[in-house]
Motif scaffolding. Sequence first.
Motif, PDB file in Angstrom:
ATOM      1  N   SER A   6       0.857  -1.184   0.000  1.00 30.19           N
ATOM      2  CA  SER A   6       0.000   0.000   0.000  1.00 30.19           C
ATOM      3  C   SER A   6       0.891   1.230   0.000  1.00 30.19           C
ATOM      4  CB  SER A   6      -0.915   0.009   1.225  1.00 30.19           C
ATOM      5  OG  SER A   6      -0.153   0.205   2.392  1.00 30.19           O
ATOM      6  N   GLU A   7       0.421   2.278  -0.616  1.00 33.60           N
ATOM      7  CA  GLU A   7       1.172   3.516  -0.672  1.00 33.60           C
ATOM      8  C   GLU A   7       0.245   4.656  -0.298  1.00 33.60           C
ATOM      9  OE1 GLU A   7       4.512   5.572  -3.575  1.00 33.60           O
ATOM     10  OE2 GLU A   7       2.935   4.329  -4.455  1.00 33.60           O
ATOM     11  N   ARG A   8       0.753   5.523   0.556  1.00 34.62           N
ATOM     12  CA  ARG A   8      -0.052   6.646   0.991  1.00 34.62           C
ATOM     13  C   ARG A   8       0.484   7.911   0.327  1.00 34.62           C
ATOM     14  NH1 ARG A   8      -3.420   5.389   5.005  1.00 34.62           N
ATOM     15  NH2 ARG A   8      -3.629   7.542   5.723  1.00 34.62           N
ATOM     16  N   PHE A   9      -0.447   8.819  -0.011  1.00 31.19           N
ATOM     17  CA  PHE A   9      -0.108   9.993  -0.797  1.00 31.19           C
ATOM     18  C   PHE A   9      -0.463  11.266  -0.022  1.00 31.19           C
ATOM     19  CE2 PHE A   9      -1.135   6.501  -3.603  1.00 31.19           C
ATOM     20  CZ  PHE A   9      -0.084   6.484  -4.507  1.00 31.19           C
ATOM     21  N   ALA A  10       0.490  12.189   0.023  1.00 29.86           N
ATOM     22  CA  ALA A  10       0.256  13.521   0.591  1.00 29.86           C
ATOM     23  C   ALA A  10       0.181  14.496  -0.574  1.00 29.86           C
ATOM     24  CB  ALA A  10       1.374  13.907   1.554  1.00 29.86           C
ATOM     25  N   CYS A  11      -1.012  15.019  -0.819  1.00 29.43           N
ATOM     26  CA  CYS A  11      -1.247  15.898  -1.967  1.00 29.43           C
ATOM     27  C   CYS A  11      -1.353  17.354  -1.496  1.00 29.43           C
ATOM     28  CB  CYS A  11      -2.522  15.485  -2.700  1.00 29.43           C
ATOM     29  SG  CYS A  11      -2.523  13.753  -3.247  1.00 29.43           S
ATOM     30  N   PHE A  12      -0.800  18.254  -2.307  1.00 31.75           N
ATOM     31  CA  PHE A  12      -0.777  19.669  -1.935  1.00 31.75           C
ATOM     32  C   PHE A  12      -1.159  20.529  -3.132  1.00 31.75           C
ATOM     33  CE2 PHE A  12       2.130  17.547   0.923  1.00 31.75           C
ATOM     34  CZ  PHE A  12       1.847  18.119   2.152  1.00 31.75           C
ATOM     35  N   ASP A  13      -2.029  21.483  -2.869  1.00 29.71           N
ATOM     36  CA  ASP A  13      -2.297  22.524  -3.854  1.00 29.71           C
ATOM     37  C   ASP A  13      -1.036  23.376  -4.011  1.00 29.71           C
ATOM     38  OD1 ASP A  13      -3.758  24.440  -5.465  1.00 29.71           O
ATOM     39  OD2 ASP A  13      -3.775  25.708  -3.678  1.00 29.71           O
ATOM     40  N   LEU A  14      -0.891  24.031  -5.137  1.00 32.35           N
ATOM     41  CA  LEU A  14       0.312  24.829  -5.371  1.00 32.35           C
ATOM     42  C   LEU A  14       0.152  26.280  -4.929  1.00 32.35           C
ATOM     43  CD1 LEU A  14       1.796  23.550  -8.759  1.00 32.35           C
ATOM     44  CD2 LEU A  14       2.617  23.183  -6.440  1.00 32.35           C
ATOM     45  N   PHE A  15      -0.710  27.038  -5.608  1.00 28.48           N
ATOM     46  CA  PHE A  15      -0.779  28.477  -5.377  1.00 28.48           C
ATOM     47  C   PHE A  15      -1.525  28.803  -4.088  1.00 28.48           C
ATOM     48  CE2 PHE A  15       0.266  28.041  -9.766  1.00 28.48           C
ATOM     49  CZ  PHE A  15       1.151  29.083 -10.000  1.00 28.48           C
ATOM     50  N   ASP A  16      -0.909  29.675  -3.290  1.00 32.66           N
ATOM     51  CA  ASP A  16      -1.413  30.085  -1.974  1.00 32.66           C
ATOM     52  C   ASP A  16      -1.370  28.944  -0.967  1.00 32.66           C
ATOM     53  OD1 ASP A  16      -1.825  32.716  -2.683  1.00 32.66           O
ATOM     54  OD2 ASP A  16      -3.906  32.396  -3.278  1.00 32.66           O
ATOM     55  N   THR A  17      -0.631  27.904  -1.288  1.00 34.33           N
ATOM     56  CA  THR A  17      -0.397  26.819  -0.331  1.00 34.33           C
ATOM     57  C   THR A  17       1.089  26.477  -0.318  1.00 34.33           C
ATOM     58  OG1 THR A  17      -2.618  25.934  -0.736  1.00 34.33           O
ATOM     59  CG2 THR A  17      -1.050  24.492   0.387  1.00 34.33           C
ATOM     60  N   VAL A  18       1.562  25.802  -1.361  1.00 35.57           N
ATOM     61  CA  VAL A  18       2.990  25.496  -1.457  1.00 35.57           C
ATOM     62  C   VAL A  18       3.772  26.731  -1.909  1.00 35.57           C
ATOM     63  CG1 VAL A  18       4.726  24.076  -2.622  1.00 35.57           C
ATOM     64  CG2 VAL A  18       2.558  23.069  -1.919  1.00 35.57           C
ATOM     65  N   LEU A  19       3.212  27.449  -2.854  1.00 38.47           N
ATOM     66  CA  LEU A  19       3.868  28.634  -3.400  1.00 38.47           C
ATOM     67  C   LEU A  19       3.015  29.880  -3.151  1.00 38.47           C
ATOM     68  CD1 LEU A  19       5.001  27.213  -6.874  1.00 38.47           C
ATOM     69  CD2 LEU A  19       6.452  27.562  -4.861  1.00 38.47           C
ATOM     70  N   PHE A  20       3.685  30.946  -2.817  1.00 39.86           N
ATOM     71  CA  PHE A  20       3.030  32.246  -2.681  1.00 39.86           C
ATOM     72  C   PHE A  20       3.592  33.194  -3.730  1.00 39.86           C
ATOM     73  CE2 PHE A  20       1.032  32.791   1.742  1.00 39.86           C
ATOM     74  CZ  PHE A  20       0.617  31.469   1.759  1.00 39.86           C
ATOM     75  N   ARG A  21       2.771  34.154  -4.132  1.00 42.46           N
ATOM     76  CA  ARG A  21       3.262  35.245  -4.959  1.00 42.46           C
ATOM     77  C   ARG A  21       3.604  36.429  -4.065  1.00 42.46           C
ATOM     78  NH1 ARG A  21      -1.240  33.478  -8.313  1.00 42.46           N
ATOM     79  NH2 ARG A  21      -0.533  32.795 -10.384  1.00 42.46           N
ATOM     80  N   LYS A  22       4.518  37.268  -4.536  1.00 45.22           N
ATOM     81  CA  LYS A  22       4.924  38.437  -3.771  1.00 45.22           C
ATOM     82  C   LYS A  22       3.933  39.592  -3.889  1.00 45.22           C
ATOM     83  CE  LYS A  22       9.851  37.386  -3.946  1.00 45.22           C
ATOM     84  NZ  LYS A  22      11.194  37.811  -4.407  1.00 45.22           N
ATOM     85  N   VAL A  23       2.841  39.365  -4.570  1.00 42.49           N
ATOM     86  CA  VAL A  23       1.773  40.351  -4.674  1.00 42.49           C
ATOM     87  C   VAL A  23       0.543  39.804  -3.964  1.00 42.49           C
ATOM     88  CG1 VAL A  23       2.571  41.468  -6.782  1.00 42.49           C
ATOM     89  CG2 VAL A  23       1.176  39.408  -6.941  1.00 42.49           C
ATOM     90  N   VAL A  24      -0.336  40.708  -3.566  1.00 40.59           N
ATOM     91  CA  VAL A  24      -1.502  40.299  -2.781  1.00 40.59           C
ATOM     92  C   VAL A  24      -2.537  39.587  -3.639  1.00 40.59           C
ATOM     93  CG1 VAL A  24      -3.439  41.163  -1.403  1.00 40.59           C
ATOM     94  CG2 VAL A  24      -1.156  42.107  -1.062  1.00 40.59           C
ATOM     95  N   ASP A  25      -2.808  40.107  -4.826  1.00 41.25           N
ATOM     96  CA  ASP A  25      -3.819  39.541  -5.718  1.00 41.25           C
ATOM     97  C   ASP A  25      -3.136  38.956  -6.950  1.00 41.25           C
ATOM     98  OD1 ASP A  25      -5.936  39.775  -8.060  1.00 41.25           O
ATOM     99  OD2 ASP A  25      -7.062  39.841  -6.179  1.00 41.25           O
ATOM    100  N   PRO A  26      -3.560  37.767  -7.412  1.00 37.55           N
ATOM    101  CA  PRO A  26      -2.916  37.164  -8.592  1.00 37.55           C
ATOM    102  C   PRO A  26      -2.930  38.066  -9.819  1.00 37.55           C
ATOM    103  CG  PRO A  26      -4.312  35.558  -7.493  1.00 37.55           C
ATOM    104  CD  PRO A  26      -4.570  36.870  -6.827  1.00 37.55           C
ATOM    105  N   THR A  27      -3.964  38.879  -9.988  1.00 38.14           N
ATOM    106  CA  THR A  27      -4.027  39.736 -11.171  1.00 38.14           C
ATOM    107  C   THR A  27      -3.001  40.867 -11.124  1.00 38.14           C
ATOM    108  OG1 THR A  27      -5.744  41.145 -10.188  1.00 38.14           O
ATOM    109  CG2 THR A  27      -6.477  39.247 -11.463  1.00 38.14           C
TER     110      THR A  27
END
Length: 658
Positions: A6-27
């Motif tokens: 059996s294999e267990r998986f740890a899944c992560f969203d990317l934006f605003d979780t693993v990675l942040f932008r240096k601006v407040v709003d994506p636009t």
Amino acid sequence: MQVEGSERFACFDLFDTVLFRKVVDPTDVFRLMYHRLARALPDKMNGICEDAFVSARIVAERHARKDQTETTLDAIWDELTWMVGDGQDGGGPHKNGKDAAIAAELECERELLYPNAEIAAEIATRRDEGRRIVYVSDMYLPEQFLRSVLEEHGIMQPGDRIFVSCTHDKTKHDGDLYHHLMAKLGGKASDYAMTGDHRHSDHRKPRSLGWQTRHYRGHRLNGFEKRLNDALTVPRLPRSILVGSVRGGRIDQRGKGNRLVSDFLGPASLLWALWTIRRAEESGIDRLYFMARDGYLPFLAASHLTQAGLTDVASHYVYGSRYSLYFAAIRDLQADLHWIFDQPGDLTIGKLLRYLKLDRAALSSPMQAMCDGFAPDAALGAGDFERFTGVLAECEEGQAVLACAEEMRRAARQYFASTGLIGGGSPAIVDIGWHLNVQTALQSLIPEQRMWGLYLYLSETRRSFLEAGRAESMIELNVAHRRTAPQPALWHHSTVAEHLFGMAPEGTCKGFEFGEDGQARPVLQPMKPDEVAVRQEIADETQAFVREWAPLYMQAFPDAQTCAAAFRALTDEFLEMPTREALLTIRKSVRLSREALNDESSALVSGFHLSDAKHAFDVLRGRKGAEELGWLGAKFSLAPSPLDLSGKAFRKLRPYLR
């Protein structure tokens, strides 16, 4: 212990979780893109303003998604060929305008993305537990590009997998991407755990499939960041960069952090340095001289901007202090000693002798008799001070003071000449400001060099320009009516600002002297090693902040007026309601001293006491002046709940205080 097979998986969203932008709003990424494309494709972008470009980019993405499960970056820019070209024309290093636009967007995203230290640590923990790491994102950016960003920051390791909606034409929002992921990796739904910021796509949808989920909220602005965002009156891009930098320090992308630096000193020092550089560029000033110690942190920022090639204005750090310059300017004992009597606090005979560098045990008989007429702790009045200076002028000690001042004056002039402050060109000194007393003393020492000062703030009680020379400030502390135009927080907390910006890892300048080699040098007050270490850590953190954010600040703050407006909002919010985390650093590292000798000090921030609440009521009832309370916002920020809410109420009522 993981069961074999059996294999267990740890899944992560990317934006605003693993990675942040240096601006407040994506636009806000599109705003940086606009300026980059305006330089790369000037003919195409001519006549298109920043807001129009951002709106067009948002609408293009919406059109590209129409009747589609997901879209791609290429399809989005197909919708904008009317703006950047369709491949049949264009030039520069790219084949056409569309290629240039796509490259610009990817470059901007790469520069703005940084890892979330909290989630990065969690990923490492899950990997050590034997779980397989999977990154899942609903995003139009190419999967290979996102993989390269994760690898660049050391987050993605061999064996990790990544699933991006635009590559597989399936989304988390619909749940199809989760089904596709399980089909590719195998295992049961209970083997999967998902962490992400989106309530529906990262939490509700995978949970409905039987996954374990965690709704991550760390990307949201905290109370201080929200207040700052609301208070800023600058355009969208500089507001986004400033608030984003404060949030970035809290998220702590470097794995360590000092909230005093990230919440206030880092952005404030960089904004101060930028304002002086913009004013220098606008006024033809070719070099700046930051005065010790209040100018130390902005000097670090300004010197980095010069070394990084972001400005041609040279920055220098020069030693000097109220005491050293006042003393060196003494030429007449009865006319040039008023600054001693004007110092805050009670002036005793012992303190007066220390100001004049006189040893009580070695005084002549007339001076000894004069001093014996005062009790050691008795405060001298104006008449007492006049009698003292009169006797001093007639005694040998007076000549000794004048000789010492003359020697210090010669050393000071040689020192300032060695720094280049005396000479041709258009120099300006940079200091925190207030009454222009220091600039007046400096002008007296160097009459041949007409002074020009750039300051944080100046009071309406400043010295005249005829005495001090030219001066201007980022913030003027003269408000016609405080209910219609609220006074800046610096008005109430100038002493606090002086001590926060004066966090140099060295003692104050006590004077100037000639060394054995005949060269003039400053004489610095000794400082305890532990205090030096704390201040050096703050300076190092400030430099790290500047290195990280200086290029973006240079793009976002193109003129002095924008810098000044942002600095005003930042200081208003922090000085009126400082963050508790920053205050913990201040309590252990900043001492308060009000007089020029800096011999006596006390804690700048003290803990909250119930009597402080009574004092606040006394202010509201007009029985006590607000300035008597010290840094009341700090006291309330350190107060236990719900008393900490009193600080917000007091701030709202401050404009109506009598």
